[in-house]
Design a protein around this motif. Sequence first.
Motif, mmCIF file in Angstrom:
data_model
loop_
_atom_site.group_PDB
_atom_site.id
_atom_site.type_symbol
_atom_site.label_atom_id
_atom_site.label_comp_id
_atom_site.label_asym_id
_atom_site.label_seq_id
_atom_site.Cartn_x
_atom_site.Cartn_y
_atom_site.Cartn_z
ATOM 1 N N VAL A 1 5.298 -57.115 -98.865
ATOM 2 C CA VAL A 1 6.124 -56.021 -98.975
ATOM 3 C C VAL A 1 6.036 -55.542 -97.100
ATOM 4 N N ALA B 1 7.686 -50.837 -94.350
ATOM 5 C CA ALA B 1 6.870 -50.027 -95.621
ATOM 6 C C ALA B 1 5.976 -49.345 -94.282
ATOM 7 N N ALA C 1 2.784 -49.414 -99.153
ATOM 8 C CA ALA C 1 2.595 -49.942 -99.993
ATOM 9 C C ALA C 1 1.872 -50.112 -101.132
ATOM 10 N N THR C 2 2.307 -51.096 -102.198
ATOM 11 C CA THR C 2 1.088 -50.857 -103.687
ATOM 12 C C THR C 2 1.421 -52.179 -104.015
ATOM 13 N N HIS D 1 5.331 -51.981 -109.892
ATOM 14 C CA HIS D 1 5.841 -50.977 -108.397
ATOM 15 C C HIS D 1 5.254 -51.135 -107.228
ATOM 16 N N GLY E 1 6.097 -50.269 -103.965
ATOM 17 C CA GLY E 1 6.142 -49.975 -102.896
ATOM 18 C C GLY E 1 7.844 -48.750 -102.432
ATOM 19 N N SER E 2 7.390 -47.854 -102.338
ATOM 20 C CA SER E 2 8.232 -47.375 -101.631
ATOM 21 C C SER E 2 9.329 -47.429 -100.540
ATOM 22 N N GLN E 3 10.367 -47.109 -100.635
ATOM 23 C CA GLN E 3 11.458 -46.919 -99.514
ATOM 24 C C GLN E 3 11.345 -48.632 -99.465
ATOM 25 N N LEU E 4 11.896 -49.474 -100.537
ATOM 26 C CA LEU E 4 12.207 -50.588 -100.301
ATOM 27 C C LEU E 4 13.360 -50.364 -99.220
ATOM 28 N N TYR F 1 11.832 -56.213 -104.556
ATOM 29 C CA TYR F 1 11.981 -56.763 -105.365
ATOM 30 C C TYR F 1 12.267 -58.006 -106.177
ATOM 31 N N GLY G 1 10.973 -47.122 -106.264
ATOM 32 C CA GLY G 1 11.286 -47.793 -104.275
ATOM 33 C C GLY G 1 12.474 -47.847 -103.795
#
Length: 426
Positions: free
Chosen positions: A162, A165, A170-171, A206, A208-211, A217, A246
């Motif tokens: 990812v 991020a 990032a997850t 999931h 991550g966020s703010q992708l 994806y 995300g």
Amino acid sequence: MGAGVLGRPFQRRDGTLWCEEVPLEAIAAAVGTPAYVYSANALRERYRALDAALAGVPHRIHYSMKANSSRGLLRVLQAEGCRADVVSGGELFRALRAGFAPEHIIFGGVGKRRDEIVAGLEAGVLLINVESAAELEIVEDEARRLGVRARIAFRVNPEVHVANAHQYIATGSRGHKFGIPWGDVPAVAARALASPHIELAGLDMHVGSQLLSLAPYRDGVERLAELARLLQQQGAPLRFFDAGGGLPARYDAEDAPDLALFAEIIVPVVQSLGLELIVEPGRFVVAESGTLLTRVLYRKPTGGTDFVITDAGMSELLRPSHYDAFHAIESLRPRGGQATVDVVGPICETGDFLARDRQMDDAQPGDVLAVHTTGAYGYVMALTYNTRPRAPEVLVDGSRWAIISRRETLEDLVRLEAETLEWKEA
Ligand SMILES: *Cc1c(COP(=O)(O)O)cnc(C)c1O
């Protein structure tokens, strides 16, 4: 769907900033500062845009409540048909209290306690997203004890790269604490399939966020789809393919997320698997709907950059300190002229800032500023450090507005403290 299709709920009119049909100055005057303000129609618009984009496949949108779990806001989404994704017993409590049906709730989280798992099973949530073999054992144990069949999904770590991020959001890369390592899933699935108390109904990721790029994806969906096929061959009664959250928000000059491309990545894969799609957006749904109003208390020259000292800081909005996040800031009623300043809060911490080295409206004491894109991970992360009561939250809907959470009082803040001590002997 490209930039500009999703509206901006905060617009300038007659020299001042409005939220929908309400001037923000009127809200600041009525409820004081600091205060969070959210646009109901911005929430609806984002929910509907995503729902429409995914029309090609049976799908469920489970809003990730950790982004903002206030009841007044949840009710707006719920009325649209939105469902809920919770990550703690506390959020489960809030979801049920806001009126979500248990079968419209997904319960995830990397560190669920046994009592939280029991609460999820007793409520009858749609899915418990299991993140390890050890958690599976507890879920099975409690399902047996309660005499129920636990419907679960495996949260899988797709182990994709990812970019773009902040490291804290990032997850889904190898070595992160979240999810079952991709390669371990078939073995854990075998255990779930052997249990009469477990129904393995889905796979979840999931990444991550703010992708800002949809590439993670694409990679994650491929990896999860490969597992889904494997598990289907193993005999898993899969129903759901959960692509997580995300989708990004616009904090600065970013483009709006390309929902058409997002759908293009996900929809055919989920169709080919014969599954129902679940998504768990948080930030995308609520971030742009919110702004934080704060008043300038002082303007302090230091020889270098001026400080603009505001009545909100890291206690109201932790994201700048915690993630080095950017939030656009403007005056409700600009005086004309710009200045380069540090916008800082009143907290006794050097890390207490809302913006650093920022060119913005030349703000003076008494001016009210709007700190934008703060609907997600704003109020929910509020601290009471320095004994600062939490700000109120206001919901705007057209030309009406209402307080959805009142300002915390000093009495609220101390009400957990014991009046007299009840000593116990060891
Ligand atoms: C935080 C989280 C989400 C929401 O993430 P956003 O980036 O806000 O969309 C979704 N699913 C899980 C499991 C999460 O932890």
